[in-house]
Design a protein around this motif. Structure first.
Motif, PDB file in Angstrom:
ATOM      1  N   PHE A 159      63.809  20.105 -48.386  1.00 16.65           N
ATOM      2  CA  PHE A 159      61.772  19.689 -48.426  1.00 16.65           C
ATOM      3  C   PHE A 159      62.368  18.074 -49.758  1.00 16.65           C
ATOM      4  O   PHE A 159      63.206  18.146 -50.461  1.00 16.65           O
ATOM      5  CB  PHE A 159      60.839  20.509 -49.088  1.00 16.65           C
ATOM      6  N   ALA A 160      61.199  17.110 -49.381  1.00 13.12           N
ATOM      7  CA  ALA A 160      61.074  16.076 -50.203  1.00 13.12           C
ATOM      8  C   ALA A 160      61.345  16.707 -51.936  1.00 13.12           C
ATOM      9  O   ALA A 160      61.457  15.940 -52.459  1.00 13.12           O
ATOM     10  CB  ALA A 160      60.204  15.009 -50.076  1.00 13.12           C
ATOM     11  N   ALA A 205      48.858   9.492 -40.586  1.00 13.73           N
ATOM     12  CA  ALA A 205      49.336  10.058 -40.038  1.00 13.73           C
ATOM     13  C   ALA A 205      50.166  11.390 -40.785  1.00 13.73           C
ATOM     14  O   ALA A 205      50.519  12.465 -40.013  1.00 13.73           O
ATOM     15  CB  ALA A 205      51.134   9.512 -39.229  1.00 13.73           C
ATOM     16  N   ALA A 206      51.099  10.425 -41.680  1.00 13.94           N
ATOM     17  CA  ALA A 206      51.522  12.359 -43.132  1.00 13.94           C
ATOM     18  C   ALA A 206      50.796  12.950 -43.280  1.00 13.94           C
ATOM     19  O   ALA A 206      51.555  13.879 -43.263  1.00 13.94           O
ATOM     20  CB  ALA A 206      52.494  11.339 -43.779  1.00 13.94           C
ATOM     21  N   LEU A 207      49.817  12.596 -42.949  1.00 12.32           N
ATOM     22  CA  LEU A 207      48.977  13.781 -43.865  1.00 12.32           C
ATOM     23  C   LEU A 207      48.552  14.919 -42.255  1.00 12.32           C
ATOM     24  O   LEU A 207      48.325  16.351 -42.337  1.00 12.32           O
ATOM     25  CB  LEU A 207      46.944  13.388 -44.190  1.00 12.32           C
ATOM     26  N   THR A 265      55.638  18.764 -48.156  1.00 13.68           N
ATOM     27  CA  THR A 265      55.804  18.330 -49.695  1.00 13.68           C
ATOM     28  C   THR A 265      56.128  16.814 -49.861  1.00 13.68           C
ATOM     29  O   THR A 265      55.915  16.805 -51.081  1.00 13.68           O
ATOM     30  CB  THR A 265      56.746  19.072 -50.011  1.00 13.68           C
ATOM     31  N   SER A 266      56.012  16.289 -49.069  1.00 19.46           N
ATOM     32  CA  SER A 266      56.017  14.758 -49.015  1.00 19.46           C
ATOM     33  C   SER A 266      54.801  14.094 -49.167  1.00 19.46           C
ATOM     34  O   SER A 266      54.846  13.646 -49.568  1.00 19.46           O
ATOM     35  CB  SER A 266      56.832  14.139 -47.298  1.00 19.46           C
ATOM     36  N   THR A 267      54.428  14.878 -48.847  1.00 18.46           N
ATOM     37  CA  THR A 267      52.638  13.828 -49.174  1.00 18.46           C
ATOM     38  C   THR A 267      51.764  15.137 -50.361  1.00 18.46           C
ATOM     39  O   THR A 267      50.319  15.765 -50.709  1.00 18.46           O
ATOM     40  CB  THR A 267      51.866  14.244 -48.708  1.00 18.46           C
ATOM     41  N   HIS A 268      52.288  16.633 -51.344  1.00 18.15           N
ATOM     42  CA  HIS A 268      52.348  17.311 -52.055  1.00 18.15           C
ATOM     43  C   HIS A 268      51.076  18.532 -51.348  1.00 18.15           C
ATOM     44  O   HIS A 268      50.072  18.080 -51.523  1.00 18.15           O
ATOM     45  CB  HIS A 268      52.667  17.117 -53.242  1.00 18.15           C
ATOM     46  N   LYS A 319      47.940  18.616 -48.825  1.00 22.76           N
ATOM     47  CA  LYS A 319      46.584  17.464 -48.449  1.00 22.76           C
ATOM     48  C   LYS A 319      46.086  16.505 -49.157  1.00 22.76           C
ATOM     49  O   LYS A 319      45.118  16.694 -49.591  1.00 22.76           O
ATOM     50  CB  LYS A 319      45.849  18.520 -47.226  1.00 22.76           C
ATOM     51  N   HIS A 320      46.821  15.635 -49.428  1.00 15.08           N
ATOM     52  CA  HIS A 320      46.488  14.036 -50.957  1.00 15.08           C
ATOM     53  C   HIS A 320      46.529  13.259 -49.952  1.00 15.08           C
ATOM     54  O   HIS A 320      47.390  12.419 -49.522  1.00 15.08           O
ATOM     55  CB  HIS A 320      47.713  14.310 -51.009  1.00 15.08           C
ATOM     56  N   PRO A 321      45.796  12.790 -49.512  1.00 16.59           N
ATOM     57  CA  PRO A 321      45.188  11.729 -48.855  1.00 16.59           C
ATOM     58  C   PRO A 321      46.290  10.906 -48.778  1.00 16.59           C
ATOM     59  O   PRO A 321      46.586   9.888 -48.091  1.00 16.59           O
ATOM     60  CB  PRO A 321      43.797  11.326 -47.968  1.00 16.59           C
ATOM     61  N   LYS A 322      45.611   9.871 -50.089  1.00 19.88           N
ATOM     62  CA  LYS A 322      46.862   9.019 -50.319  1.00 19.88           C
ATOM     63  C   LYS A 322      47.872   8.857 -50.609  1.00 19.88           C
ATOM     64  O   LYS A 322      48.403   7.347 -50.516  1.00 19.88           O
ATOM     65  CB  LYS A 322      45.647   8.460 -51.907  1.00 19.88           C
ATOM     66  N   GLU A 323      49.020   9.133 -51.067  1.00 21.31           N
ATOM     67  CA  GLU A 323      49.901  10.097 -50.804  1.00 21.31           C
ATOM     68  C   GLU A 323      50.309   9.908 -49.667  1.00 21.31           C
ATOM     69  O   GLU A 323      51.275   8.829 -48.990  1.00 21.31           O
ATOM     70  CB  GLU A 323      50.125  11.039 -51.247  1.00 21.31           C
ATOM     71  N   ALA A 324      49.634  10.652 -48.362  1.00 20.95           N
ATOM     72  CA  ALA A 324      49.826   9.638 -46.968  1.00 20.95           C
ATOM     73  C   ALA A 324      49.293   8.540 -46.711  1.00 20.95           C
ATOM     74  O   ALA A 324      50.246   8.180 -46.007  1.00 20.95           O
ATOM     75  CB  ALA A 324      48.980  10.979 -46.116  1.00 20.95           C
ATOM     76  N   LYS A 325      48.526   8.153 -46.920  1.00 18.73           N
ATOM     77  CA  LYS A 325      48.313   6.467 -46.434  1.00 18.73           C
ATOM     78  C   LYS A 325      49.577   5.415 -46.879  1.00 18.73           C
ATOM     79  O   LYS A 325      49.652   5.456 -46.207  1.00 18.73           O
ATOM     80  CB  LYS A 325      47.119   6.008 -46.914  1.00 18.73           C
ATOM     81  N   GLN A 326      49.709   6.144 -48.065  1.00 17.05           N
ATOM     82  CA  GLN A 326      50.708   5.395 -48.451  1.00 17.05           C
ATOM     83  C   GLN A 326      52.135   5.580 -47.603  1.00 17.05           C
ATOM     84  O   GLN A 326      53.002   4.430 -47.238  1.00 17.05           O
ATOM     85  CB  GLN A 326      51.221   5.507 -50.305  1.00 17.05           C
ATOM     86  N   MET A 327      52.305   6.783 -47.439  1.00 17.33           N
ATOM     87  CA  MET A 327      53.835   6.884 -47.069  1.00 17.33           C
ATOM     88  C   MET A 327      54.164   6.607 -45.629  1.00 17.33           C
ATOM     89  O   MET A 327      54.825   5.898 -44.383  1.00 17.33           O
ATOM     90  CB  MET A 327      53.960   8.445 -47.398  1.00 17.33           C
TER      91      MET A 327
END
Length: 367
Positions: A75-76, A175-177, A243-246, A248-256
């Protein structure tokens, strides 16, 4: 698919502003205890109050996934605490994918009854969809080396503890979320449990062919079918590593996503058949939408005879609709042909004889 960011990654703040759904303690306790209205629970009122207090504590502290373990290698973020429910679902999908890839294993058909009706609850009568499923199942069982797995969605209305919770549309944030499998459920703090999808995902993954039989409800697919369809969004582009978005962290998912998203097609290349029946209107549109939906996920149409829209007892009384099906021997044979066509395509694909027009063409648009 890779995108060139048009917005600086640090500016991808989630949009917020809807009213909070949080409730006060008294209302929470009242709602929690309404499931115990049967007088048989009256002698247990003090115990139930203690249970309600414990549930309130989980709600207040938003303990969505109270049982976790470290993600570990692969995992990331190996140190991230992942839900044990999600990890079990992921393992079930991994094993199902192995069964799908095993060229020595039987060919498997997932046969889906999409009607909510059965004689075991309020309608008091079995559905015509289930009868057509039986027609198809009889044909499929005649082929050696083919296994049939029945998914009877009428269990949602007739079986205790069977639920498919609605999709929360994480994908529309980024999408990553949207995790594969879905990590939105179970949510113990909100009482969103008994979700069937963690059992259903492996059924789709291990299947070489999908055959859906559904009636028309108000020009649309049935409620159980649509719930399942929406929750399969994570199978089409979903993120296999929460784990790549820790979580449900939307900002991390948007950036990804904006760094470039490969849109993994987790159900690509399964073959499908769809049988839609109605009594007055809508069968053609439902059949078309079902076919378009599965093709958009890169499932493969088994052939023209495997897609069917028909009417049973057209504009006739519902009370005699089963008699109308008894008399429509042509429809029954068409359903048999749909099953035969699906099996034929599955065999051709395994033997390398299946030709899919346009399969090697590059899609010019994302998705």
């Amino acid at each position: 698919m890779t995108k060139t960011p048009t917005t600086p990654l640090h500016d991808l703040e989630p949009r917020t502003g809807t009213p909070s759904p949080r409730m006060e303690r008294d209302e929470f306790i009242r709602r929690f205890l309404t499931r115990f209205r049967d007088p048989a629970f009256d002698p247990l009122s003090s115990e139930l109050r203690k249970v309600a207090d414990a549930a309130w504590d989980g709600y207040c502290n938003s303990r969505k996934s109270p049982r976790t373990r470290k993600a570990g290698p692969g995992f990331a973020d190996p140190d991230y605490d992942l839900s044990v429910d999600w990890l079990a679902a992921q393992e079930a999908i991994r094993l199902a994918e192995q069964r799908y890839q095993d060229a020595e294993s039987p060919l498997r058909v997932l046969l889906i009854n999409s009607s909510p009706r059965s004689e075991h609850t309020c309608p008091g009568e079995m559905s015509k969809s289930y009868r057509l499923v039986d027609v198809a199942r009889d044909v499929l069982h005649q082929h050696p080396g083919v296994e049939v797995n029945l998914l009877d969605l009428s269990r949602l209305t007739s079986e205790y503890g069977r639920q498919i919770h609605p999709c929360k549309a994480c994908f529309s944030t980024a999408a990553a979320l949207c995790h594969w499998p879905c990590s939105c459920y179970p949510n113990y703090s909100l009482g969103q449990v008994h979700d069937w999808m963690n059992d259903i995902y492996p059924m789709w993954v291990e299947a070489h062919g999908i055959m859906i039989v559904t009636p028309v409800h108000w020009y649309q697919a049935t409620s159980p079918l649509k719930l399942m369809m929406d929750r399969l969004v994570c199978a089409d582009g979903g993120n296999p590593d929460p784990t790549s978005t820790h979580g449900k962290h939307p900002k991390e998912a948007k950036q990804m996503e904006m760094r470039g998203w490969d849109y993994p097609r987790h159900l690509a290349d399964r073959l499908f058949s769809v049988v839609v029946h109605g009594d007055a209107e809508g069968a053609e549109n439902v059949r078309r939408s079902m076919s378009d939906w599965m093709q958009s996920m890169e499932l493969l149409p088994a052939g023209s005879l495997a897609e069917l829209d028909r009417y049973i007892g057209y504009w006739e009384p519902y009370a005699t609709s089963h008699e109308a099906l008894d008399a429509d021997e042509a429809l029954q044979e068409e359903v048999r042909n749909a099953a035969r066509t699906l099996v034929g395509a599955m065999l051709a694909k395994r033997e390398g004889r299946l030709v899919v027009p346009g399969a090697k063409l590059k899609q010019p648009r994302q998705k």
